[in-house]
Design a protein around this motif. Structure first.
Motif, mmCIF file in Angstrom:
data_model
loop_
_atom_site.group_PDB
_atom_site.id
_atom_site.type_symbol
_atom_site.label_atom_id
_atom_site.label_comp_id
_atom_site.label_asym_id
_atom_site.label_seq_id
_atom_site.Cartn_x
_atom_site.Cartn_y
_atom_site.Cartn_z
ATOM 1 N N MET A 1 0.677 -1.237 -0.043
ATOM 2 C CA MET A 1 0.059 -0.202 0.112
ATOM 3 C C MET A 1 1.016 1.166 -0.130
ATOM 4 O O MET A 1 0.642 2.222 -0.691
ATOM 5 C CB MET A 1 -0.904 -0.052 1.305
ATOM 6 N N LYS A 2 1.985 1.186 0.694
ATOM 7 C CA LYS A 2 2.923 2.383 0.594
ATOM 8 C C LYS A 2 3.376 2.587 -0.554
ATOM 9 O O LYS A 2 3.660 3.877 -0.953
ATOM 10 C CB LYS A 2 3.959 2.200 1.820
ATOM 11 N N SER A 3 3.847 1.469 -1.326
ATOM 12 C CA SER A 3 4.416 1.763 -2.572
ATOM 13 C C SER A 3 3.484 2.266 -3.445
ATOM 14 O O SER A 3 3.837 3.005 -4.386
ATOM 15 C CB SER A 3 4.906 0.291 -2.797
ATOM 16 N N PHE A 4 2.365 1.941 -3.379
ATOM 17 C CA PHE A 4 1.141 2.840 -4.315
ATOM 18 C C PHE A 4 1.342 3.900 -3.964
ATOM 19 O O PHE A 4 1.028 4.907 -4.942
ATOM 20 C CB PHE A 4 -0.100 2.024 -3.943
ATOM 21 N N ILE A 5 1.184 4.745 -2.671
ATOM 22 C CA ILE A 5 1.298 6.131 -2.255
ATOM 23 C C ILE A 5 2.499 6.626 -3.025
ATOM 24 O O ILE A 5 2.557 7.756 -3.576
ATOM 25 C CB ILE A 5 0.928 6.153 -0.866
ATOM 26 N N TYR A 6 3.688 5.999 -2.748
ATOM 27 C CA TYR A 6 4.928 6.587 -3.328
ATOM 28 C C TYR A 6 4.764 6.801 -4.986
ATOM 29 O O TYR A 6 5.253 7.881 -5.279
ATOM 30 C CB TYR A 6 6.176 5.718 -3.011
#
Length: 77
Positions: A1-6
């Motif tokens: 999920m964090k990679s999607f935000i990045y």
């Protein structure tokens, strides 16, 4: 999920940087009136808007503007 935000933030940043370039103005919209206090109206514009030549006269406008606000007057000397 964090990679999607990045990825999303990187894309938004890249898009923002790409859109901050100099825009081009076509020769049709570009005028030689920069710094001039005059407005140039072509004959076609004059005819289409049914303009007419006349003298300066004082007139009242039937439109009133209602506003809310506060006036700040600096102290006088």
């Amino acid at each position: 999920m964090k990679s999607f935000i990045y990825y999303f933030l990187s894309f938004a940043l890249l898009l923002g940087i790409a859109s901050c370039g100099e825009g081009t103005i076509s020769a049709e919209n570009q005028g030689d009136t920069e710094g001039s206090p005059f407005i140039e109206v072509s004959q076609a514009q004059f005819d289409q808007l049914a303009m007419e030549m006349g003298s300066i006269k004082e007139m009242s406008f039937p439109i009133s503007v209602s506003v809310n606000g506060m006036i700040d007057v600096p102290p006088g000397k």
